[in-house]
Design a protein around this motif. Sequence first.
Motif, PDB file in Angstrom:
ATOM      1  N   GLU A 159      -7.817  49.575  21.925  1.00  0.00           N
ATOM      2  CA  GLU A 159      -6.663  49.651  21.247  1.00  0.00           C
ATOM      3  C   GLU A 159      -6.520  49.202  19.510  1.00  0.00           C
ATOM      4  OE1 GLU A 159      -3.798  47.579  23.430  1.00  0.00           O
ATOM      5  OE2 GLU A 159      -3.897  48.597  25.059  1.00  0.00           O
ATOM      6  N   LEU A 160      -7.822  48.838  19.145  1.00  0.00           N
ATOM      7  CA  LEU A 160      -7.916  48.507  17.968  1.00  0.00           C
ATOM      8  C   LEU A 160      -8.081  49.750  17.003  1.00  0.00           C
ATOM      9  CD1 LEU A 160     -10.415  45.406  18.019  1.00  0.00           C
ATOM     10  CD2 LEU A 160      -8.029  45.281  17.693  1.00  0.00           C
ATOM     11  N   GLY A 173     -23.287  39.770  28.782  1.00  0.00           N
ATOM     12  CA  GLY A 173     -22.062  39.520  27.789  1.00  0.00           C
ATOM     13  C   GLY A 173     -21.960  40.262  26.709  1.00  0.00           C
ATOM     14  N   ALA A 174     -22.948  41.396  26.500  1.00  0.00           N
ATOM     15  CA  ALA A 174     -22.853  41.962  25.279  1.00  0.00           C
ATOM     16  C   ALA A 174     -21.869  43.194  25.367  1.00  0.00           C
ATOM     17  CB  ALA A 174     -24.421  42.703  25.093  1.00  0.00           C
ATOM     18  N   VAL A 175     -21.172  43.158  24.244  1.00  0.00           N
ATOM     19  CA  VAL A 175     -20.152  44.191  24.151  1.00  0.00           C
ATOM     20  C   VAL A 175     -20.307  45.038  22.959  1.00  0.00           C
ATOM     21  CG1 VAL A 175     -17.649  44.874  23.892  1.00  0.00           C
ATOM     22  CG2 VAL A 175     -18.402  42.811  25.533  1.00  0.00           C
ATOM     23  N   VAL A 192     -10.925  41.523  16.765  1.00  0.00           N
ATOM     24  CA  VAL A 192     -11.959  41.727  17.867  1.00  0.00           C
ATOM     25  C   VAL A 192     -11.676  40.380  18.703  1.00  0.00           C
ATOM     26  CG1 VAL A 192     -14.409  41.684  18.883  1.00  0.00           C
ATOM     27  CG2 VAL A 192     -13.707  43.112  16.740  1.00  0.00           C
ATOM     28  N   ALA A 193     -11.640  39.442  18.321  1.00  0.00           N
ATOM     29  CA  ALA A 193     -11.507  38.088  18.883  1.00  0.00           C
ATOM     30  C   ALA A 193     -10.289  37.966  19.703  1.00  0.00           C
ATOM     31  CB  ALA A 193     -11.769  36.916  18.303  1.00  0.00           C
ATOM     32  N   TYR A 199     -10.950  36.670  27.873  1.00  0.00           N
ATOM     33  CA  TYR A 199     -12.273  36.255  27.838  1.00  0.00           C
ATOM     34  C   TYR A 199     -12.186  35.745  26.347  1.00  0.00           C
ATOM     35  CZ  TYR A 199     -12.276  38.923  32.015  1.00  0.00           C
ATOM     36  OH  TYR A 199     -11.762  39.437  33.091  1.00  0.00           O
ATOM     37  N   GLN A 200     -13.429  35.321  26.038  1.00  0.00           N
ATOM     38  CA  GLN A 200     -13.772  34.374  24.911  1.00  0.00           C
ATOM     39  C   GLN A 200     -15.078  35.178  24.011  1.00  0.00           C
ATOM     40  OE1 GLN A 200     -14.224  30.175  24.998  1.00  0.00           O
ATOM     41  NE2 GLN A 200     -14.332  30.073  22.906  1.00  0.00           N
ATOM     42  N   LEU A 201     -14.727  35.341  22.810  1.00  0.00           N
ATOM     43  CA  LEU A 201     -15.662  35.831  21.967  1.00  0.00           C
ATOM     44  C   LEU A 201     -16.646  34.797  21.353  1.00  0.00           C
ATOM     45  CD1 LEU A 201     -16.687  38.441  20.273  1.00  0.00           C
ATOM     46  CD2 LEU A 201     -15.252  37.821  18.652  1.00  0.00           C
TER      47      LEU A 201
END
Length: 67
Positions: free
Chosen positions: A25-26, A39-41, A54-55, A63-65
């Motif tokens: 959506e960004l 956990g790699a995005v 992004v955060a 979830y948490q960056l």
Amino acid sequence: MQTTYTVTGMTCAHCARSVTEELTELEGVTDVSVDVPTGAVTVSSTAELAKDDVAAAVTEAGYQLVG
């Protein structure tokens, strides 16, 4: 442009879908690839994304960056 982030708390395909949905959506995001075990995005975009944006998207997904 491709940037890889680390996201904590993901444990399944549903987690990956939630993170992907919020990140796509960004503005400018063209693709999102999630590796749940590490956990790699990896986010592909037409321009550099603000880390705060992004955060916020990752937080919205539940979830948490890291970093």
